[in-house]
Design an enzyme around this catalytic site. Structure first.
Site, PDB file in Angstrom:
ATOM      1  N   TYR A  10      11.984  32.723   1.476  1.00  0.00           N
ATOM      2  CA  TYR A  10      10.744  33.347   1.955  1.00  0.00           C
ATOM      3  C   TYR A  10      10.816  33.671   3.443  1.00  0.00           C
ATOM      4  O   TYR A  10      11.295  32.869   4.245  1.00  0.00           O
ATOM      5  CB  TYR A  10       9.569  32.381   1.762  1.00  0.00           C
ATOM      6  CG  TYR A  10       9.130  32.190   0.330  1.00  0.00           C
ATOM      7  CD1 TYR A  10       8.805  33.277  -0.468  1.00  0.00           C
ATOM      8  CD2 TYR A  10       9.019  30.914  -0.194  1.00  0.00           C
ATOM      9  CE1 TYR A  10       8.372  33.084  -1.777  1.00  0.00           C
ATOM     10  CE2 TYR A  10       8.585  30.713  -1.496  1.00  0.00           C
ATOM     11  CZ  TYR A  10       8.260  31.809  -2.285  1.00  0.00           C
ATOM     12  OH  TYR A  10       7.833  31.616  -3.568  1.00  0.00           O
ATOM     13  N   LYS A  70       0.849  -1.196   0.000  1.00  0.00           N
ATOM     14  CA  LYS A  70       0.000   0.000   0.000  1.00  0.00           C
ATOM     15  C   LYS A  70       0.882   1.243   0.000  1.00  0.00           C
ATOM     16  O   LYS A  70       2.101   1.154   0.215  1.00  0.00           O
ATOM     17  CB  LYS A  70      -0.934  -0.019   1.206  1.00  0.00           C
ATOM     18  CG  LYS A  70      -0.234  -0.056   2.556  1.00  0.00           C
ATOM     19  CD  LYS A  70      -1.273  -0.137   3.656  1.00  0.00           C
ATOM     20  CE  LYS A  70      -0.627  -0.143   5.027  1.00  0.00           C
ATOM     21  NZ  LYS A  70      -1.525   0.324   6.055  1.00  0.00           N
TER      22      LYS A  70
HETATM   23  C1  LIG Z   1      -3.570  -4.037   8.645  1.00  0.00           C
HETATM   24  C2  LIG Z   1      -2.095  -3.838   8.481  1.00  0.00           C
HETATM   25  N1  LIG Z   1      -1.290  -4.906   8.450  1.00  0.00           N
HETATM   26  C3  LIG Z   1       0.050  -4.783   8.302  1.00  0.00           C
HETATM   27  C4  LIG Z   1       0.649  -3.545   8.199  1.00  0.00           C
HETATM   28  C5  LIG Z   1       2.145  -3.449   8.087  1.00  0.00           C
HETATM   29  O1  LIG Z   1       2.670  -2.793   9.217  1.00  0.00           O
HETATM   30  P1  LIG Z   1       4.241  -2.513   9.342  1.00  0.00           P
HETATM   31  O2  LIG Z   1       4.569  -1.554   8.268  1.00  0.00           O
HETATM   32  O3  LIG Z   1       4.398  -1.923  10.695  1.00  0.00           O
HETATM   33  O4  LIG Z   1       4.917  -3.815   9.173  1.00  0.00           O
HETATM   34  C6  LIG Z   1      -0.161  -2.404   8.240  1.00  0.00           C
HETATM   35  C7  LIG Z   1       0.453  -1.077   8.140  1.00  0.00           C
HETATM   36  O5  LIG Z   1      -0.017  -0.066   8.484  1.00  0.00           O
HETATM   37  C8  LIG Z   1      -1.573  -2.549   8.377  1.00  0.00           C
HETATM   38  O6  LIG Z   1      -2.381  -1.486   8.417  1.00  0.00           O
END
Ligand SMILES: Cc1ncc(COP(=O)(O)O)c(C=O)c1O
Length: 378
Positions: free
Chosen positions: A272, A36
């Site tokens: 600025y 993501k």
């Molecule tokens: C539901 C979920 N699982 C896994 C992860 C991965 O977490 P990390 O980046 O701390 O390993 C996230 C990250 O935000 C998450 O929201």
């Protein structure tokens, strides 16, 4: 490189990090790195491909647009969608063969209808609320939703998940232990009621590194798959338990190049708001990068690396430009490479240091690098 600014991603580092995770979790468990947020800033599609080539099994995205982009680019591995899928996007989600997290009856009802229409089986994962109080359902509601899902012949409960709220922020992990106990209790409740859950999963990076008992059938590493530690606290907790390190390697370097060199006298204002006045005759390098690109306007005491040396940012960070002091780097010239984040010679601007300058965390430092900036895989 004819771009103003670009990100270099080391495939070797990503491969190494996936190997580390495989060693930690062992064979037979699903390794599902999170891609993501543009793969934590590393570039969605190419990073996903490197993950899969290196032995990852599934990919986790936040939203359907990410799944769409992966499928469009030929990724056929299982995709697990972590975030909310609007009711109007459920059909596309099924067509893309996504695994969905469900915690609403409305979603289940619509999914059942669409799955039947498409002649598909929708694979869903329940989400247990164990103490994070974002997505998910407490035990009683979880069981009720699971029983409701069982009434749909085109929906299969494939998994049960939860997410830790306080596993990387402290070296005291008692809250995470309580969450794990609640997760196990939810599993037991479902199983006692005849609801079999093939894939239970709750482990993010910190959990994978620190607590093997959280691995179950699948793990979801994010930050550490990119070679960064979730926090100092996780690093310390790991070091207390293990003699040897994990061997994670950060994969991302962010670069730009010098657009102009100029000499200005002592006592001149820079940028600025006239917030900085030169204390000596100064040579400035003007760099074509700014807060629009993700070089946060709030950075304090920041420097960049030019020819392996530090050049401090002077004056306010602008939308598309920053000014840095190269008085002590006389060899600096127009179009020389500049490292904004990453290593140059013996110097290193880690994502953690960058985040400290911005008053944030490494996660935000890399994910905020504008998606428009090219990612180059080296
Ligand atoms: C539901 C979920 N699982 C896994 C992860 C991965 O977490 P990390 O980046 O701390 O390993 C996230 C990250 O935000 C998450 O929201």
């Amino acid at each position: 490189m004819n771009e103003l600014t670009w990100v270099e991603v080391s495939k070797g580092a990503i491969r190494n990090n996936i190997r580390c995770f495989r060693e930690i979790i062992g064979k037979g468990k699903i390794l599902c790195p999170c891609v993501k947020a543009n793969a934590y800033g590393h570039g969605l599609v190419e990073t996903a491909e490197v993950f899969l080539d290196s032995g990852a099994d599934w990919l986790a995205v936040n939203a359907i647009y990410e799944a769409r982009s992966l499928r469009k680019n030929g990724v056929d591995a299982p995709i697990y969608v972590l975030g909310y899928v609007p009711l109007d996007s459920l059909e596309e989600a099924l067509r893309l063969d996504c695994r969905l997290v469900v915690y609403n009856k409305e979603t289940v009802e619509k999914l059942g209808v669409i799955a039947e229409k498409l002649g598909k089986i929708a694979k869903v994962h329940l989400k247990a609320e164990t103490g994070n109080n974002r997505q998910g359902l407490a035990e009683e509601n979880l069981l009720e939703l699971a029983k409701f899902i069982k009434t749909f012949k085109n929906i299969e409960i494939e998994g049960l998940s939860t997410h830790f709220a306080n596993i990387e922020d402290m070296t005291d992990h008692s809250y995470a232990e309580v969450q794990l106990a609640k997760f196990v209790s939810a599993i037991n409740l479902l199983e006692e009621n005849g609801i079999n859950i093939p894939i239970k999963h709750c482990a993010n990076s910190a959990a994978i590194l620190l607590f093997p008992e959280t691995h179950f059938q699948m793990v979801r590493p994010g930050i550490a798959a990119y070679g960064m530690w979730p926090s100092n606290e996780t690093y310390l907790s790991y070091a207390r338990k293990h003699e040897n390190g994990v061997g994670l390697i950060p994969a991302l370097t962010w670069k730009t190049k010098i657009a102009q060199i100029k000499k200005i006298p002592q006592g001149e204002f820079v940028g600025y708001g006239c917030t900085y006045k030169t204390t000596h005759d100064t040579t400035l390098a003007i760099l074509p990068v700014g807060y629009y690109d993700g070089y946060d306007r709030g950075l304090k005491d920041a420097y960049v690396l030019i020819h392996g040396k530090r050049a401090y940012v002077r004056g306010r960070i602008c939308m598309n430009i920053i000014m840095v002091d190269v008085t002590d780097i006389p060899e600096a010239k127009i179009e020389d490479d500049v490292t904004l984040l990453g290593k140059d010679g013996d110097e290193n601007i880690s994502a953690e240091l960058f985040a400290k300058w911005a008053g944030t965390i490494n996660y935000e430092a890399t994910t905020r690098i504008n998606d428009r900036i090219p990612r180059i895989y080296v």
